[in-house]
Structure formats: structure tokens, C-alpha cells
Design an enzyme around this catalytic site. Structure first.
Site, PDB file in Angstrom:
ATOM      1  CB  CYS A 151      -1.911 -13.464  21.761  1.00 19.90           C
ATOM      2  SG  CYS A 151      -1.754 -12.664  23.381  1.00 19.90           S
TER       3      CYS A 151
ATOM      4  CD  GLN B 171      -8.680 -13.667  19.123  1.00 19.86           C
ATOM      5  OE1 GLN B 171      -7.944 -12.953  18.439  1.00 19.86           O
ATOM      6  NE2 GLN B 171      -8.220 -14.439  20.091  1.00 19.86           N
TER       7      GLN B 171
ATOM      8  CB  CYS C 215       1.548   3.141   8.191  1.00 20.27           C
ATOM      9  SG  CYS C 215       0.496   2.130   9.231  1.00 20.27           S
TER      10      CYS C 215
ATOM     11  CB  CYS D 157      -0.927  -0.004   1.217  1.00 19.82           C
ATOM     12  SG  CYS D 157      -0.124   0.440   2.769  1.00 19.82           S
TER      13      CYS D 157
ATOM     14  CB  CYS E  59       1.618  -4.012   7.486  1.00 17.26           C
ATOM     15  SG  CYS E  59      -0.174  -4.076   7.526  1.00 17.26           S
TER      16      CYS E  59
ATOM     17  CE1 TYR F 292      -5.126 -15.044  33.596  1.00 17.10           C
ATOM     18  CE2 TYR F 292      -5.055 -17.364  32.998  1.00 17.10           C
ATOM     19  CZ  TYR F 292      -4.622 -16.327  33.785  1.00 17.10           C
ATOM     20  OH  TYR F 292      -3.678 -16.557  34.757  1.00 17.10           O
TER      21      TYR F 292
ATOM     22  CG  ASP G  62      -7.443 -17.127  25.090  1.00 20.09           C
ATOM     23  OD1 ASP G  62      -6.326 -16.771  24.688  1.00 20.09           O
ATOM     24  OD2 ASP G  62      -8.509 -16.752  24.555  1.00 20.09           O
TER      25      ASP G  62
END
Length: 453
Positions: A407, A285, A77, A71, A80, A314, A380
Site C-alpha cells: 500500500c 480492505q 474536506c 462534491c 479526496c 502480515y 502484505d
């Protein structure tokens, strides 16, 4: 090598948290914002023992892994990291990082099932928090923070990880704010009005929420903006326009007062045939279709749940527990944040599920108060991982099976080591890519009780 040295080095490897690694003078150099194979000019910012951290100055040569289909904001930015890398290569990078962490921790004898790709590689996010700002010429901005810059904002209309409705919201709100010359909040002086815009959109229903976040320093009714958004040609269905008052000094979006300007303050999302009511500030999510895959993996790892009691620790707004509930005898969820527990109870009622109990409070403390024993424990936790006291409480319950959803592979590996030092064995590990083009990855781990084996 010393602090503030500028050197040119080739990135040889990748590490978790988005670091590229190179090796110079018997020292490892960690650099963010690079990929393996690039030749980069970097500036050393600190050295500790044999590890140096450096800031990227410039890319001298591209990596063979790179392509140019990015992009217009890429590189400026901070959203990403890997947008310039083929998606299949991204998956291999993430797979290698997780496997390396497990190997270095001495965890072995398990089946490593690699990484599952996201169903949507682009336009996968159901939520974005945008920030208002001004450039050096006084031009209004609405978008994401510039890479490495706390106060500088990029207007991200060309973002690839959200769909067109997000870009339309940016355009319409930005034009409106410019028309009325609304003052932007200054994070240094804590003066001003416009702070954030939060856009949430359900993947299945297409329901759209727009939330304008301001201080209380001036009064503005946003009535004209409401009509502009209602008339907009969105691909989804606009179900709510909100105004949140936030006078806190933190840059986080904190709700001190919520005003519903139009419609309602929630949208409905569907996961694996179940409906979830997601309010403006509920955790959910951010990749809805990816979440279906993630929860399917967790459900598969949990095995046959008939006549079994499941602890969902959690539990947040209860998504995993509610997904497990139709297959289980009973689900008990524990979550620190009371508002999340209220949402979990509401979501269970929404799906007419009556074998779930959700308890507000600290996991380590509440585990001591529960008389029932679990057959299966779902972990979690947030990024820091599980409280060591809670791990010992889980072990003392002696469940047959533990399914750990993480995560953060670093805290996951730390907790797995603690569990494997007791009576648990890692049987399977599978990664799920919930965040294409970033360095983040979710992991699901199956552990079994081998005490009596």
C-alpha cells in the site's frame, strides 16, 4: 528563497503522498493539495538542502486536467485530493508516480502492467470513521476533518466515495445528538461525550453496522436512536447498532468497552465467492470490489499452487491466504495482532477451509520458529514495509516465488532493492487503484528466485 516567503509557482509534476512539485531557484518545492498544471500561491514552511516544503495559500489558475464536477465539500474536506481530475487521468498520474519510483531505484528488466482501475469509481468505500465537532458558532458537526485542521470538522453529507446509507446515518445521528444536546468531546481539554461514528457496509450483502463512539463521562442509553435507525429507510440491511466506550487521549477509535445495542457486532462480506466475517474493529480492505481485483492479481502472480506451501506474512484477518488456500497444498499465515489471527481462523472455518494455519506474533521472530519451508511467500506488510530481518529470513527460506502486495510504493521500492541484491528478480509489477480520488495506490509485484538460473 527563505522560510515564510510567499511565491507564485506553476506545479509541474506529481509525487507520491499527494505532493505537487515545482522548481524555483534550483530548488524543488513540494506542495500538498495541488495537481500538475495549476498556478498556485504558496508559503514556504521549511527548506532542507535543495528541497522546500510549502503550504498552499490559493489557486491562481486552474490546471487543464481539472473539471468542476465535485462534491460541495471539495477543497474544504481533506478526504479526496483528485476528485477534480478525470478518473483516467488519475490512473495515469498514479501509474507515472510508481514507475518513476521504480526507475529511480534502478529496478529494471521487469514487465510493467500499468494500473487497474477500481470497479466502482464512486461509492466504493465500505467503512468511514466520522468525527463529532463544533464550529465557531457552536453548531454540531459530524463528518471528516477539514483539510490541514485537526480540530475542525466538515459535515460530509454530499460525500461521493460512500453510498447514500452513510449520509442517512450522518443525518439521523446528528439530529438525534442535537435533540438531546449531547456534549461533544474536546480533544484539547479531553472533556465531553460524543467522539466518533463508524459506519461499515458490505458491498455484496449490503449488511450495515453503525457504531457510536463516546467517552464514559456521562451515561446515555441511546434507546431512542436505536429505534430511529431501525425504522430508517436504508438501501442496505441494518444488522447491528453498537456503542463503543473510548476514554483514551488518542484521536484514534479505540475500543475499551463494546456494547451491542441491537443485532450483532459484525457483518458478512463476500470476496471471490468466499465469505468473511468482519467485526466492528477488524481490518478489512475498504474497497470490497477493488479487493477482489487486488487478490485476483496476487493469485495470478502466484501461479500454479497445487502441491505448494504458501507463507502469508502480515496476513491480517487472513483474506489473501484464504483466497489462495483452495489452490494450494497448505497456507501458513503470520500476523502480529492476535485478534486478527482469531478472525483469520474463524474466516477459514466459515469457508470450511482446513489447510490454513494462522500464527500470532512478530513475523521476523516467528519465521525463525517454523520448520517448514515455503514454495511461495506472500508479503502484505503495513505502510512502513517489511522488517529487514524478516526479509533476510524470507531469503534464507529460498522460496521459488515472492508476491509482494504493498500500500506504500516508497517502502515497496526500498524492500525490492534489498531483495534484488540477493537472489530475486522482479518479473512483473501491476498497480491496483483501491482508492479513487486520493493519491493512494496498491501495487502487486512478482519476484522469482534466480539463484539457480
Amino acid at each position: 528563497m527563505k522560510k515564510n516567503d510567499e511565491i507564485i509557482t506553476t506545479i509541474q509534476d506529481m509525487d507520491f503522498d499527494g505532493y505537487g512539485l515545482s522548481y524555483v531557484d534550483n530548488k524543488m518545492i513540494k506542495v500538498k493539495g495541488v495537481v500538475a498544471g495549476q498556478k498556485a500561491k504558496v508559503k514556504i514552511k521549511r527548506i532542507k538542502n535543495d528541497i522546500a516544503e510549502a503550504n498552499l495559500i490559493d489557486i491562481i489558475e486552474k490546471s487543464p486536467l481539472e473539471h468542476d464536477d465535485v462534491c460541495q465539500h471539495f477543497g474544504e474536506c481533506g478526504g479526496c485530493t483528485y476528485l477534480n481530475v478525470n478518473y483516467n487521468v488519475q490512473l495515469k498520474i498514479k501509474e507515472g508516480i510508481v514507475k518513476k519510483l521504480l526507475d529511480e531505484a534502478g529496478i529494471d528488466g521487469y514487465e510493467f502492467l500499468g494500473v487497474e482501475g477500481s470497479p466502482n469509481v464512486f461509492a466504493y468505500r465500505n467503512k468511514m470513521e466520522y468525527t463529532f465537532g463544533k464550529d465557531n458558532n457552536g453548531n454540531l458537526k459530524l463528518g471528516l476533518h477539514k483539510k490541514g485542521r485537526f480540530y475542525d470538522i466538515v459535515t460530509t453529507k454530499d460525500c461521493r466515495i460512500v453510498d447514500n446509507d452513510f449520509a442517512k446515518c450522518i443525518d439521523l445521528v446528528l439530529n438525534y445528538a442535537e435533540k438531546y444536546n449531547l456534549p461533544v468531546y474536546n480533544g484539547k481539554t479531553h472533556e465531553g461525550y460524543l467522539r466518533h461514528m463508524v459506519v461499515r457496509k458490505a458491498a455484496k450483502s449490503g449488511e450495515l453496522l453503525v457504531n457510536i463512539v463516546t467517552t464514559s463521562q456521562i451515561y446515555h442509553d441511546f434507546l431512542e436512536l436505536v429505534e430511529i435507525l431501525k425504522r430508517a429507510d436504508f438501501e442496505g440491511k441494518l444488522v447491528g447498532i453498537l456503542h463503543t466506550i473510548n476514554d483514551s487521549l488518542s484521536d484514534a477509535v479505540i475500543c475499551e468497552k463494546l456494547i451491542v445495542l441491537y443485532g450483532r457486532d459484525y457483518f458478512i462480506e463476500e470476496i471471490l465467492g468466499l465469505k468473511f466475517k468482519i467485526s466492528a474493529f477488524s481490518f478489512f480492505q475498504t474497497n470490497s470490489k477493488g479487493a477482489e481485483k487486488l487478490y485476483s492479481i496476487a493469485r495470478e502472480f502466484a501461479g500454479d499452487l497445487s502441491q505448494k506451501v504458501v507463507f502469508d506474512l502480515y496476513c491480517g484477518t487472513g483474506t489473501i491466504g484464504i483466497v489462495m488456500a483452495p489452490l494450494a497444498k497448505k497456507v501458513i499465515g503470520i500476523e502480529l495482532i492476535k485478534e486478527a489471527v482469531d478472525a483469520a481462523r474463524e474466516n477459514a472455518n466459515l469457508n470450511r477451509i482446513n489447510n490454513c494455519v494462522f500464527i500470532p506474533g512478530d513475523v521476523a521472530q516467528k519465521l525463525k520458529e517454523i520448520s517448514e519451508s515455503p514454495d511461495v511467500v506472500i508479503l502484505d506488510p503495513p505502510r512502513p514495509g517489511v522488517n529487514p530481518k524478516a526479509i533476510m529470513d524470507v531469503v534464507n527460506f529460498d522460496p521459488e516465488t515472492i508476491v509482494y502486495v504493498s500500500c506504500n510504493p516508497v517502502s515497496l521500492v526500498r524492500d525490492l532493492k534489498m531483495l534484488t541484491q540477493r537472489q530475486y528478480k522482479v518479473e512483473k509489477v501491476k498497480c491496483m487503484d483501491m482508492f479513487p480520488h486520493t493519491y493512494h495506490v496498491e501495487c502487486v509485484v512478482l519476484m522469482t528466485n534466480v539463484k539457480n538460473g
